[in-house]
Write an enzyme that holds these catalytic residues in place. Structure first.
Site, PDB file in Angstrom:
ATOM      1  N   LYS A 106       0.933  -1.067  -0.030  1.00  0.00           N
ATOM      2  CA  LYS A 106       0.074   0.202   0.012  1.00  0.00           C
ATOM      3  C   LYS A 106       0.914   1.282   0.113  1.00  0.00           C
ATOM      4  CE  LYS A 106      -3.395   2.755   2.552  1.00  0.00           C
ATOM      5  NZ  LYS A 106      -3.739   3.153   4.110  1.00  0.00           N
ATOM      6  N   ALA A 194      -9.607   5.399   4.043  1.00  0.00           N
ATOM      7  CA  ALA A 194      -9.453   6.475   4.964  1.00  0.00           C
ATOM      8  C   ALA A 194     -10.698   7.652   5.084  1.00  0.00           C
ATOM      9  CB  ALA A 194      -8.294   7.519   4.403  1.00  0.00           C
ATOM     10  N   GLY A 195     -10.757   8.011   6.312  1.00  0.00           N
ATOM     11  CA  GLY A 195     -12.080   8.794   6.596  1.00  0.00           C
ATOM     12  C   GLY A 195     -13.255   7.955   7.149  1.00  0.00           C
TER      13      GLY A 195
END
Length: 271
Positions: A106, A194-195
């Site tokens: 990643k 993410a988030g």
């Protein structure tokens, strides 16, 4: 009951490797190793992400963590979290390949300390080098279509746009841009990374047609990480099933579910 869910709804195959879950889970900030292990099991995930830098900093504790990761039976996706330059990310990826014995990485190249927004220029540069070196790159990016095209040209076969800045839990901050990206790259595996802060955020991503979600803090910082992991597992199945079933189109005007035309009316007041 979750174990009886049809796993066919969840499978997808990044870089030709079929995974039995569309939920990718991070391993940072859990209250204890046992809670982490239980959360991974409850989530049903096939892939867990690990930061090489964090494990190096743990020393001997990191060695015990590695043993725990191996016992979980999930595929490891090392990441280059914390890297600020392409060179730094490339070196970290090469070290991760040796340590974890995998060519999956990643790729993160961070541009801003406050938002942890990806450095798109550095990301593309590092992806070019790593793809030529045989890595299967999972790039943490934004919804920028130009950067996405360059990452695909570099050799990436998957894209991982953010939903919102890392650790904010704000969900899908720009759903319009995420829909555009999904429509623009219909044949490319897309992962919201993410988030995400709630299971409903994950379900929303799947209802848009995204292939997977990657999250960490929403589970690790929950009051009960194990139950939250199970909640995300259910949300992944619900969102993907809804997408495959075909969501109704939104309308501007109301439309009765029971047709009125041709329906007899009776005046009860007249008997």
């Amino acid at each position: 009951m979750l174990d009886k869910v049809d796993t066919g709804l969840r499978s997808f195959a990044p870089y030709g490797v079929e995974l039995q879950s569309r939920l990718l889970l991070g391993t940072a900030q859990y209250p204890s190793p046992q809670v982490l292990a239980d959360a991974v099991k409850a989530s049903g995930t096939s892939v867990i992400t690990v930061s090489l830098r964090r494990e190096q900093a743990r020393g001997k504790t990191g060695e015990r963590f590695m043993e725990l990761i191996q016992q979980m039976g999930a595929r490891v996706l090392p990441n280059t979290a914390g890297c600020r330059t392409p060179k730094e990310a490339i070196v970290t990826a090469q070290m991760a390949r040796e340590l974890f014995d995998t060519d999956w990485i990643k790729l993160e190249v961070i541009a801003n300390d406050d938002t942890l927004q990806p450095d798109l220029f550095g990301l593309v540069e590092a992806a070019n080098v790593l793809a030529r070196d045989g890595f299967k790159v999972f790039p943490y990016t934004t919804e920028d279509l130009g950067a996405a095209e360059r990452l695909l040209t570099a050799g990436c076969e998957i894209l991982m746009p953010w939903g919102a800045p890392i650790g904010t839990g704000r969900g899908l901050a720009n759903p319009y841009a995420l829909r555009v990206m999904r429509n623009y790259f219909p044949g490319v595996p897309l992962v919201v990374d993410a988030g995400i802060g709630a299971p409903s955020h994950a379900a929303q991503a799947f209802e848009m047609g995204y292939d997977a979600v990657l999250l960490n803090t929403a589970v690790s910082k929950a009051a009960d990480p194990v139950r939250m992991a199970a909640a995300f597992r259910a949300a992944v199945d619900a969102g993907r099933t809804a997408y495959e079933a075909g969501l109704m189109e939104m309308r501007d005007m109301a439309q009765p579910s029971t047709p009125v035309a041709g329906t007899p009316f009776f005046d009860l007041a007249r008997g």
